[in-house]
Design a protein around this motif. Sequence first.
Motif, PDB file in Angstrom:
ATOM      1  N   ALA A   1      32.727  48.771  48.475  1.00 28.79           N
ATOM      2  CA  ALA A   1      32.606  47.310  48.486  1.00 28.79           C
ATOM      3  C   ALA A   1      31.362  46.855  47.729  1.00 28.79           C
ATOM      4  N   VAL A   2      30.258  47.577  47.878  1.00 30.12           N
ATOM      5  CA  VAL A   2      29.037  47.243  47.151  1.00 30.12           C
ATOM      6  C   VAL A   2      29.235  47.478  45.654  1.00 30.12           C
ATOM      7  N   LEU A   3      29.906  48.565  45.297  1.00 34.09           N
ATOM      8  CA  LEU A   3      30.197  48.810  43.882  1.00 34.09           C
ATOM      9  C   LEU A   3      31.061  47.696  43.315  1.00 34.09           C
ATOM     10  N   LEU A   4      32.055  47.253  44.069  1.00 37.48           N
ATOM     11  CA  LEU A   4      32.907  46.148  43.634  1.00 37.48           C
ATOM     12  C   LEU A   4      32.092  44.885  43.413  1.00 37.48           C
ATOM     13  N   GLU A   5      31.209  44.592  44.317  1.00 32.88           N
ATOM     14  CA  GLU A   5      30.355  43.410  44.175  1.00 32.88           C
ATOM     15  C   GLU A   5      29.461  43.517  42.939  1.00 32.88           C
ATOM     16  N   ASP A   6      28.870  44.683  42.739  1.00 29.98           N
ATOM     17  CA  ASP A   6      27.988  44.873  41.584  1.00 29.98           C
ATOM     18  C   ASP A   6      28.753  44.735  40.268  1.00 29.98           C
TER      19      ASP A   6
ATOM     20  N   ALA B   1      37.270  38.565  35.916  1.00 31.06           N
ATOM     21  CA  ALA B   1      36.894  38.575  37.327  1.00 31.06           C
ATOM     22  C   ALA B   1      37.785  39.510  38.138  1.00 31.06           C
ATOM     23  N   ARG B   2      39.011  39.709  37.694  1.00 30.72           N
ATOM     24  CA  ARG B   2      39.945  40.576  38.405  1.00 30.72           C
ATOM     25  C   ARG B   2      39.731  42.053  38.060  1.00 30.72           C
ATOM     26  N   ARG B   3      39.177  42.303  36.905  1.00 29.21           N
ATOM     27  CA  ARG B   3      39.033  43.689  36.458  1.00 29.21           C
ATOM     28  C   ARG B   3      38.248  44.562  37.434  1.00 29.21           C
ATOM     29  N   PRO B   4      37.123  44.114  38.007  1.00 31.14           N
ATOM     30  CA  PRO B   4      36.412  44.973  38.957  1.00 31.14           C
ATOM     31  C   PRO B   4      37.270  45.384  40.153  1.00 31.14           C
ATOM     32  N   TYR B   5      38.122  44.483  40.626  1.00 36.70           N
ATOM     33  CA  TYR B   5      38.999  44.827  41.750  1.00 36.70           C
ATOM     34  C   TYR B   5      39.960  45.947  41.338  1.00 36.70           C
ATOM     35  N   TYR B   6      40.537  45.811  40.150  1.00 35.81           N
ATOM     36  CA  TYR B   6      41.459  46.832  39.661  1.00 35.81           C
ATOM     37  C   TYR B   6      40.734  48.153  39.429  1.00 35.81           C
ATOM     38  N   ALA B   7      39.528  48.099  38.897  1.00 37.98           N
ATOM     39  CA  ALA B   7      38.763  49.313  38.617  1.00 37.98           C
ATOM     40  C   ALA B   7      38.421  50.062  39.901  1.00 37.98           C
ATOM     41  N   VAL B   8      37.952  49.340  40.909  1.00 34.93           N
ATOM     42  CA  VAL B   8      37.588  49.983  42.170  1.00 34.93           C
ATOM     43  C   VAL B   8      38.828  50.508  42.891  1.00 34.93           C
ATOM     44  N   ALA B   9      39.930  49.771  42.819  1.00 28.56           N
ATOM     45  CA  ALA B   9      41.169  50.260  43.423  1.00 28.56           C
ATOM     46  C   ALA B   9      41.597  51.575  42.782  1.00 28.56           C
TER      47      ALA B   9
ATOM     48  N   ARG C   1      23.612  35.672  47.764  1.00 26.87           N
ATOM     49  CA  ARG C   1      24.853  36.305  48.177  1.00 26.87           C
ATOM     50  C   ARG C   1      25.500  35.484  49.290  1.00 26.87           C
ATOM     51  N   VAL C   2      26.802  35.482  49.304  1.00 24.58           N
ATOM     52  CA  VAL C   2      27.537  34.720  50.308  1.00 24.58           C
ATOM     53  C   VAL C   2      28.236  35.702  51.227  1.00 24.58           C
ATOM     54  N   ALA C   3      28.015  35.543  52.556  1.00 20.02           N
ATOM     55  CA  ALA C   3      28.575  36.484  53.520  1.00 20.02           C
ATOM     56  C   ALA C   3      30.089  36.553  53.422  1.00 20.02           C
ATOM     57  N   GLY C   4      30.731  35.416  53.185  1.00 24.52           N
ATOM     58  CA  GLY C   4      32.184  35.407  53.077  1.00 24.52           C
ATOM     59  C   GLY C   4      32.679  36.236  51.920  1.00 24.52           C
ATOM     60  N   ARG C   5      31.972  36.197  50.810  1.00 18.71           N
ATOM     61  CA  ARG C   5      32.345  36.980  49.636  1.00 18.71           C
ATOM     62  C   ARG C   5      32.197  38.467  49.918  1.00 18.71           C
ATOM     63  N   GLU C   6      31.127  38.830  50.619  1.00 17.53           N
ATOM     64  CA  GLU C   6      30.896  40.233  50.931  1.00 17.53           C
ATOM     65  C   GLU C   6      31.999  40.776  51.833  1.00 17.53           C
ATOM     66  N   SER C   7      32.320  40.052  52.896  1.00 15.03           N
ATOM     67  CA  SER C   7      33.354  40.521  53.807  1.00 15.03           C
ATOM     68  C   SER C   7      34.714  40.527  53.127  1.00 15.03           C
ATOM     69  N   GLN C   8      34.919  39.609  52.202  1.00 11.01           N
ATOM     70  CA  GLN C   8      36.165  39.557  51.440  1.00 11.01           C
ATOM     71  C   GLN C   8      36.343  40.838  50.637  1.00 11.01           C
ATOM     72  N   MET C   9      35.283  41.308  50.011  1.00 11.08           N
ATOM     73  CA  MET C   9      35.351  42.533  49.235  1.00 11.08           C
ATOM     74  C   MET C   9      35.512  43.751  50.131  1.00 11.08           C
ATOM     75  N   SER C  10      34.858  43.752  51.270  1.00  8.24           N
ATOM     76  CA  SER C  10      35.021  44.851  52.212  1.00  8.24           C
ATOM     77  C   SER C  10      36.456  44.933  52.710  1.00  8.24           C
ATOM     78  N   ARG C  11      37.066  43.794  52.978  1.00  4.01           N
ATOM     79  CA  ARG C  11      38.465  43.790  53.426  1.00  4.01           C
ATOM     80  C   ARG C  11      39.384  44.318  52.333  1.00  4.01           C
ATOM     81  N   PHE C  12      39.114  43.953  51.080  1.00  2.00           N
ATOM     82  CA  PHE C  12      39.922  44.455  49.968  1.00  2.00           C
ATOM     83  C   PHE C  12      39.861  45.979  49.909  1.00  2.00           C
ATOM     84  N   VAL C  13      38.664  46.526  50.046  1.00  2.00           N
ATOM     85  CA  VAL C  13      38.493  47.980  49.981  1.00  2.00           C
ATOM     86  C   VAL C  13      39.271  48.654  51.107  1.00  2.00           C
ATOM     87  N   VAL C  14      39.157  48.125  52.313  1.00  2.00           N
ATOM     88  CA  VAL C  14      39.861  48.720  53.454  1.00  2.00           C
ATOM     89  C   VAL C  14      41.370  48.680  53.237  1.00  2.00           C
TER      90      VAL C  14
END
Length: 263
Positions: free
Chosen positions: A200-205, A75-83, A15-28
């Motif tokens: 954010a964890v769901l988005l990553e998964d 790759a974009r679909r998970p972002y749309y689904a979680v949103a 896992r890459v820390a930057g990717r994780e924080s990127q997803m957390s920022r998207f959720v917020v």
Amino acid sequence: MTTIPVQAISPVPDRVAGRESQMSRFVVKVIGLCAQDKRAQADLRSGLGLPYERCHRLHRHLVRLVPRDVRHAAARRPYYAVAALIAARSRSAREEEAARAEDLAVQRKQARAAESAVEGSVASEAVPDPATGVDAGRVWRERVSLGASLAEAVNNGLLKPDSAESELHYMARVGSDSLHMRLPALMRQLNGRGVALDWAVLLEDLSWWDRHQDRVATRWLEDFFRVRMAEQSADSAASGLDRGESVADRDDDHNDVTPEENE
């Protein structure tokens, strides 16, 4: 409410820390957008369970929020689904997240104060996301997965154990299309009912599902049984304590008998 224990493994390698924080920022950002603009919230909610290509009303809001390096439709679909799932939260779910964020902020403040009181210690800078109530400073593998959330729902009496386990086994077998279609109904059973969800964890998964489905599904199942066993162990310990008190009470009653009564 059930306390979810620390998870033992990471769902995917490296896992890459930057990717994780990127997803957390998207959720917020999505949570903030829904709070500020009801039309945007309605647009995002319209994408529930739909493939990326049919989420026409979501593009105007998410084009600027999805990271630029995420370009492929899959790759974009998970972002749309979680949103869409975030936009579909009930009012009680939003209130729970706000309360959880406030509680975590207080806990973190107390922890920093305790650390500062120790000579030579460095206070932690980790703070919870103000919108989600998730402690963003926790190690990623210690955050709540979908499996842990389902176990918490079972422990709280919201779902039957067999039903929740069957749901996890079903999701472990299906492809991303079926998984995405299944999530909205499942989330409706959890939202606003005292169950912790880490978006954010769901988005990553979901982002790893096509490439590491078995790893993600294994983590969900392990987390589910880990949280369930922790609750069962706590119940057993409490039952044992109650039985011990009962025996002690009987012993005390026996000791209260006078010699004359024994005769």
